[in-house]
Design a protein around this motif. Structure first.
Motif, mmCIF file in Angstrom:
data_model
loop_
_atom_site.group_PDB
_atom_site.id
_atom_site.type_symbol
_atom_site.label_atom_id
_atom_site.label_comp_id
_atom_site.label_asym_id
_atom_site.label_seq_id
_atom_site.Cartn_x
_atom_site.Cartn_y
_atom_site.Cartn_z
ATOM 1 N N ASN A 248 2.566 26.595 -36.105
ATOM 2 C CA ASN A 248 4.091 26.632 -35.527
ATOM 3 C C ASN A 248 4.277 25.365 -34.841
ATOM 4 O O ASN A 248 4.723 25.580 -33.483
ATOM 5 N N PRO A 249 3.962 24.218 -35.297
ATOM 6 C CA PRO A 249 4.126 23.072 -34.317
ATOM 7 C C PRO A 249 5.488 22.928 -33.616
ATOM 8 O O PRO A 249 5.367 22.079 -32.765
ATOM 9 N N ASP A 250 6.634 23.258 -34.257
ATOM 10 C CA ASP A 250 7.901 23.085 -33.855
ATOM 11 C C ASP A 250 8.028 23.762 -32.344
ATOM 12 O O ASP A 250 8.723 23.541 -31.581
ATOM 13 N N GLU A 251 7.346 24.676 -31.958
ATOM 14 C CA GLU A 251 7.007 25.354 -30.716
ATOM 15 C C GLU A 251 6.167 24.763 -29.593
ATOM 16 O O GLU A 251 6.112 25.178 -28.494
ATOM 17 N N ASP B 9 6.100 21.775 -28.083
ATOM 18 C CA ASP B 9 6.702 21.287 -26.867
ATOM 19 C C ASP B 9 7.071 22.274 -25.822
ATOM 20 O O ASP B 9 6.904 22.119 -24.360
ATOM 21 N N ASP B 10 7.662 23.350 -26.066
ATOM 22 C CA ASP B 10 7.660 24.577 -25.299
ATOM 23 C C ASP B 10 6.639 25.292 -24.700
ATOM 24 O O ASP B 10 6.546 25.533 -23.441
ATOM 25 N N ARG B 11 5.509 25.176 -25.318
ATOM 26 C CA ARG B 11 4.260 25.581 -24.934
ATOM 27 C C ARG B 11 3.806 24.655 -23.669
ATOM 28 O O ARG B 11 3.227 25.281 -22.808
ATOM 29 N N LEU B 12 3.865 23.326 -23.982
ATOM 30 C CA LEU B 12 3.217 22.321 -23.302
ATOM 31 C C LEU B 12 4.181 22.529 -21.967
ATOM 32 O O LEU B 12 3.641 22.353 -20.729
ATOM 33 N N ALA B 13 5.455 22.627 -21.970
ATOM 34 C CA ALA B 13 6.172 22.903 -20.783
ATOM 35 C C ALA B 13 5.947 24.080 -20.110
ATOM 36 O O ALA B 13 5.790 24.122 -18.819
ATOM 37 N N GLU B 14 5.372 25.258 -20.769
ATOM 38 C CA GLU B 14 4.824 26.398 -19.998
ATOM 39 C C GLU B 14 3.534 26.015 -18.921
ATOM 40 O O GLU B 14 3.268 26.622 -18.059
ATOM 41 N N LEU B 15 2.754 25.357 -19.978
ATOM 42 C CA LEU B 15 1.588 25.097 -19.223
ATOM 43 C C LEU B 15 1.722 23.844 -18.107
ATOM 44 O O LEU B 15 0.960 24.183 -17.162
ATOM 45 N N GLU B 16 2.619 23.450 -17.954
ATOM 46 C CA GLU B 16 3.008 22.588 -16.769
ATOM 47 C C GLU B 16 3.483 23.585 -15.605
ATOM 48 O O GLU B 16 3.143 22.905 -14.273
ATOM 49 N N ARG B 17 3.962 24.363 -15.765
ATOM 50 C CA ARG B 17 4.365 25.499 -14.774
ATOM 51 C C ARG B 17 3.264 26.464 -14.479
ATOM 52 O O ARG B 17 3.413 27.054 -13.419
ATOM 53 N N ALA C 111 -3.289 17.533 -29.165
ATOM 54 C CA ALA C 111 -4.568 17.152 -30.355
ATOM 55 C C ALA C 111 -3.568 17.589 -31.528
ATOM 56 O O ALA C 111 -3.520 16.815 -32.522
ATOM 57 N N ILE C 112 -3.242 18.674 -31.617
ATOM 58 C CA ILE C 112 -2.535 19.498 -32.793
ATOM 59 C C ILE C 112 -1.424 18.831 -33.038
ATOM 60 O O ILE C 112 -0.999 18.460 -34.112
ATOM 61 N N ARG C 113 -0.612 18.611 -31.850
ATOM 62 C CA ARG C 113 0.724 17.847 -32.157
ATOM 63 C C ARG C 113 0.565 16.531 -32.576
ATOM 64 O O ARG C 113 1.243 16.215 -33.665
ATOM 65 N N ASP C 114 -0.247 15.878 -32.108
ATOM 66 C CA ASP C 114 -0.521 14.241 -32.746
ATOM 67 C C ASP C 114 -0.972 14.323 -33.986
ATOM 68 O O ASP C 114 -0.938 13.260 -34.654
ATOM 69 N N SER C 115 -1.713 15.401 -34.650
ATOM 70 C CA SER C 115 -2.353 15.289 -35.836
ATOM 71 C C SER C 115 -1.317 15.726 -36.964
ATOM 72 O O SER C 115 -1.582 15.607 -38.176
ATOM 73 N N GLN C 116 -0.295 16.317 -36.431
ATOM 74 C CA GLN C 116 0.900 16.680 -37.498
ATOM 75 C C GLN C 116 1.630 15.526 -38.133
ATOM 76 O O GLN C 116 1.829 14.409 -37.651
ATOM 77 N N GLY D 55 -8.290 30.146 -28.059
ATOM 78 C CA GLY D 55 -7.990 29.814 -29.562
ATOM 79 C C GLY D 55 -7.040 30.661 -30.378
ATOM 80 O O GLY D 55 -6.674 29.854 -31.331
ATOM 81 N N GLU D 56 -6.775 31.761 -30.157
ATOM 82 C CA GLU D 56 -5.750 32.222 -30.995
ATOM 83 C C GLU D 56 -4.341 31.499 -30.339
ATOM 84 O O GLU D 56 -3.577 31.639 -31.612
ATOM 85 N N ARG D 57 -4.069 31.101 -29.458
ATOM 86 C CA ARG D 57 -2.702 30.497 -29.179
ATOM 87 C C ARG D 57 -2.924 28.834 -30.014
ATOM 88 O O ARG D 57 -1.858 28.547 -30.686
ATOM 89 N N LEU D 58 -4.168 28.299 -30.209
ATOM 90 C CA LEU D 58 -4.185 26.942 -30.841
ATOM 91 C C LEU D 58 -4.009 27.311 -32.271
ATOM 92 O O LEU D 58 -3.238 26.507 -32.728
#
Length: 132
Positions: free
Chosen positions: A38-41, A43-51, A127-132, A29-32
């Motif tokens: 901070n939507p500019d970050e 893509d980096d978080r999604l890459a972290e989640l993939e790893r 979902a956050i990214r897509d709503s921006q 929840g805190e990360r969301l």
């Protein structure tokens, strides 16, 4: 009457203390909230989640590595080390059935999550990214 075994996706959360499950949910929840501002970050978080390794992969890697070391010690140092792989195999079997084995509480306290938890964060961030 016997208790049915938990489903695959529920095994670990069901066998984890609720306070730890709640802490992991709070952290998501805190990360969301952070990525909503901070939507500019994202893509980096999604890459972290993939790893990110889930608890199953972490257990498998640690168990297999420890088994290999103990087999080597059993073959070269002392045969009593061969008891270790038997114990580890029993723990893995217990984990497969119940979702619990001795390393699970430690790994969960360290923040190691299930694949379902990782995927939930990934979907929410997208979902956050897509709503921006």
């Amino acid at each position: 009457m016997s208790t049915p075994l938990p489903g695959t996706a529920e095994r670990v959360p069901t066998s984890t203390h609720e306070a730890i499950n709640e802490q992991l949910r709070q952290e998501i929840g805190e990360r969301l909230q952070y990525y909503a501002t901070n939507p500019d970050e994202i893509d980096d978080r999604l890459a972290e989640l993939e790893r990110e390794w889930d608890i199953e992969r972490t257990l498998e890697a640690n168990a297999s590595g420890l088994i290999l070391v103990l087999l080597g010690l059993g073959a070269t140092v002392d045969r009593r080390f061969l008891v270790g792989p038997v114990v580890i195999a029993a723990f893995l079997f217990q984990h497969a059935l119940q979702g619990w084995c001795p390393p699970v509480p430690v790994l969960r306290r360290l923040g190691v999550r299930t694949q379902r938890e990782i995927d939930a964060e990934r979907r929410a961030i997208k979902a956050i990214r897509d709503s921006q």
